[in-house]
Design a protein around this motif. Structure first.
Motif, short mmCIF file in Angstrom:
data_model
loop_
_atom_site.label_atom_id
_atom_site.label_comp_id
_atom_site.label_asym_id
_atom_site.label_seq_id
_atom_site.Cartn_x
_atom_site.Cartn_y
_atom_site.Cartn_z
N SER A 1 0.86 -1.19 0.00
CA SER A 1 0.00 0.00 0.00
C SER A 1 0.90 1.23 0.00
CB SER A 1 -0.88 -0.01 1.24
OG SER A 1 -0.07 0.15 2.38
N HIS A 2 0.26 2.39 0.13
CA HIS A 2 1.05 3.62 0.20
C HIS A 2 1.56 3.87 1.60
CE1 HIS A 2 -0.17 4.37 -3.83
NE2 HIS A 2 -1.45 4.41 -3.51
N LEU A 3 1.12 3.04 2.54
CA LEU A 3 1.49 3.26 3.93
C LEU A 3 2.84 2.63 4.25
CD1 LEU A 3 -1.96 2.32 5.52
CD2 LEU A 3 -1.08 4.62 5.08
N THR A 4 3.54 3.28 5.16
CA THR A 4 4.82 2.75 5.61
C THR A 4 4.81 2.68 7.12
OG1 THR A 4 5.90 3.81 3.75
CG2 THR A 4 7.32 3.08 5.52
N LEU A 5 5.29 1.57 7.61
CA LEU A 5 5.37 1.39 9.06
C LEU A 5 6.78 1.77 9.48
CD1 LEU A 5 3.55 0.08 11.33
CD2 LEU A 5 4.98 -1.93 11.03
N HIS A 6 6.89 2.65 10.46
CA HIS A 6 8.23 3.07 10.88
C HIS A 6 8.69 2.22 12.05
CE1 HIS A 6 8.40 6.35 8.04
NE2 HIS A 6 7.11 6.49 8.28
N THR A 7 9.60 1.34 11.76
CA THR A 7 10.11 0.45 12.80
C THR A 7 11.50 0.97 13.23
OG1 THR A 7 11.31 -1.00 11.27
CG2 THR A 7 8.98 -1.50 11.63
N PRO A 8 11.99 0.51 14.36
CA PRO A 8 13.30 0.98 14.82
C PRO A 8 14.41 0.69 13.81
CG PRO A 8 12.17 -0.19 16.55
CD PRO A 8 11.35 -0.36 15.32
N SER A 9 14.33 -0.42 13.10
CA SER A 9 15.40 -0.77 12.18
C SER A 9 15.26 -0.05 10.83
CB SER A 9 15.45 -2.29 11.97
OG SER A 9 14.15 -2.79 11.73
N ALA A 10 14.11 -0.17 10.20
CA ALA A 10 13.96 0.42 8.87
C ALA A 10 12.48 0.61 8.58
CB ALA A 10 14.59 -0.51 7.82
N PRO A 11 12.18 1.53 7.66
CA PRO A 11 10.76 1.68 7.28
C PRO A 11 10.27 0.41 6.59
CG PRO A 11 12.15 3.24 6.06
CD PRO A 11 13.05 2.44 6.96
N TYR A 12 9.04 0.03 6.90
CA TYR A 12 8.51 -1.22 6.38
C TYR A 12 7.23 -0.94 5.59
CZ TYR A 12 7.33 -6.18 6.41
OH TYR A 12 7.04 -7.46 6.04
N PRO A 13 7.22 -1.27 4.29
CA PRO A 13 6.00 -0.98 3.52
C PRO A 13 4.84 -1.85 4.00
CG PRO A 13 7.57 -2.21 2.19
CD PRO A 13 8.24 -1.95 3.50
N VAL A 14 3.71 -1.23 4.24
CA VAL A 14 2.54 -1.98 4.70
C VAL A 14 1.88 -2.66 3.50
CG1 VAL A 14 0.25 -1.77 5.74
CG2 VAL A 14 2.17 -0.43 6.64
N PRO A 15 1.66 -3.97 3.59
CA PRO A 15 1.05 -4.67 2.45
C PRO A 15 -0.40 -4.21 2.21
CG PRO A 15 1.93 -6.23 4.07
CD PRO A 15 1.95 -4.88 4.70
N SER A 16 -0.81 -4.29 0.96
CA SER A 16 -2.21 -4.06 0.61
C SER A 16 -2.87 -5.41 0.36
CB SER A 16 -2.26 -3.21 -0.67
OG SER A 16 -3.56 -3.15 -1.17
N ILE A 17 -2.07 -6.35 -0.17
CA ILE A 17 -2.55 -7.71 -0.42
C ILE A 17 -1.51 -8.69 0.12
CG2 ILE A 17 -3.31 -9.39 -2.15
CD1 ILE A 17 -3.76 -7.08 -4.09
N VAL A 18 -1.94 -9.68 0.86
CA VAL A 18 -1.03 -10.75 1.28
C VAL A 18 -1.59 -12.09 0.83
CG1 VAL A 18 -0.15 -9.49 3.30
CG2 VAL A 18 -2.09 -11.05 3.58
N ARG A 19 -0.69 -13.03 0.63
CA ARG A 19 -1.12 -14.37 0.21
C ARG A 19 -0.64 -15.39 1.24
NH1 ARG A 19 0.76 -19.00 -3.30
NH2 ARG A 19 2.85 -18.26 -2.84
N LEU A 20 -1.55 -16.22 1.68
CA LEU A 20 -1.17 -17.25 2.65
C LEU A 20 -0.28 -18.28 1.98
CD1 LEU A 20 -4.58 -17.88 4.47
CD2 LEU A 20 -2.70 -16.38 5.17
N LYS A 21 0.68 -18.78 2.73
CA LYS A 21 1.58 -19.78 2.15
C LYS A 21 0.99 -21.18 2.21
CE LYS A 21 5.74 -17.09 2.77
NZ LYS A 21 7.01 -16.94 3.51
N ARG A 22 0.00 -21.35 3.06
CA ARG A 22 -0.67 -22.66 3.12
C ARG A 22 -2.13 -22.48 2.78
NH1 ARG A 22 0.86 -25.95 8.43
NH2 ARG A 22 -0.64 -27.34 7.45
N PHE A 23 -2.68 -23.46 2.09
CA PHE A 23 -4.08 -23.40 1.71
C PHE A 23 -4.99 -23.51 2.93
CE2 PHE A 23 -8.03 -25.58 0.63
CZ PHE A 23 -8.50 -24.76 -0.39
N VAL A 24 -5.97 -22.65 3.01
CA VAL A 24 -6.98 -22.79 4.07
C VAL A 24 -8.36 -22.91 3.42
CG1 VAL A 24 -5.66 -21.47 5.76
CG2 VAL A 24 -7.36 -20.31 4.39
N ARG A 25 -9.26 -23.57 4.14
CA ARG A 25 -10.62 -23.67 3.65
C ARG A 25 -11.30 -22.33 3.81
NH1 ARG A 25 -12.86 -28.32 2.42
NH2 ARG A 25 -11.70 -30.20 2.94
N ARG A 26 -12.11 -21.98 2.81
CA ARG A 26 -12.86 -20.74 2.90
C ARG A 26 -13.87 -20.80 4.02
NH1 ARG A 26 -14.94 -18.77 -3.02
NH2 ARG A 26 -13.09 -17.57 -3.52
#
Ligand code: ZN
Length: 161
Positions: free
Chosen positions: A34-59
């Protein structure tokens, strides 16, 4: 934040906090930021707009709640008889309640005050009125779309079409 299943099917929405937790714990990966950035102590972290699960889950079987607002949203704030959208809208029971019509997704439509009054206690056929489209339960991905006021551009690829 939009969550996709392993196979890129939309699963639902989650908060930024929960979405980030999924990525940081390694259970999901960022598909779009997304356009948002999370400011963490180490480095700025881009906030995701879409994430994908690594394992399949049932809807989950959750259905979109039937409410006045959700019916109006499904019908895009447009009278389902005359097609006007910049008018005050009510909910119309296609088959009137007094005639056994149910309060359900497939029997409720958005209608302007004029059409609602004109139709009165009749079915569309009796009133000589036609629906723009038959009302129905929103499908899974449509229900997700209805939950957000505006669809972020990167989501379109997964939710529209
Ligand atoms: Zn109307």
């Amino acid at each position: 934040m939009l969550v996709l299943n392993q196979g890129y099917e939309p699963l639902g929405l989650t908060s930024i906090r929960r979405g980030l937790a999924l990525v940081i714990s390694g259970r999901a990966e960022t598909v779009a930021t997304s356009h948002l950035t999370l400011h963490t102590p180490s480095a700025p972290y881009p906030v995701p707009s879409i994430v994908r699960l690594k394992r399949f889950v049932r809807r989950p079987h959750g259905r979109l709640a039937l409410s006045r607002r959700n019916v109006l949203r499904r019908d895009r704030y447009t009278c389902q008889y005359c097609g006007k959208s910049n008018v005050e809208l009510t909910l119309d029971h296609v088959i009137p309640k007094s005639r056994g019509g149910r309060t359900s997704w497939d029997n409720l439509v958005a209608a302007c005050l004029r059409c609602n009054a004109k139709k009165g206690n009749r079915t569309p056929e009796e009133a000589g009125m036609r629906l723009l489209k038959p009302p129905r339960v929103p499908r899974y991905h449509e229900a997700i779309i209805l939950e957000v006021p505006e669809l972020p551009e990167p989501w379109r690829a997964y939710l529209v079409g």
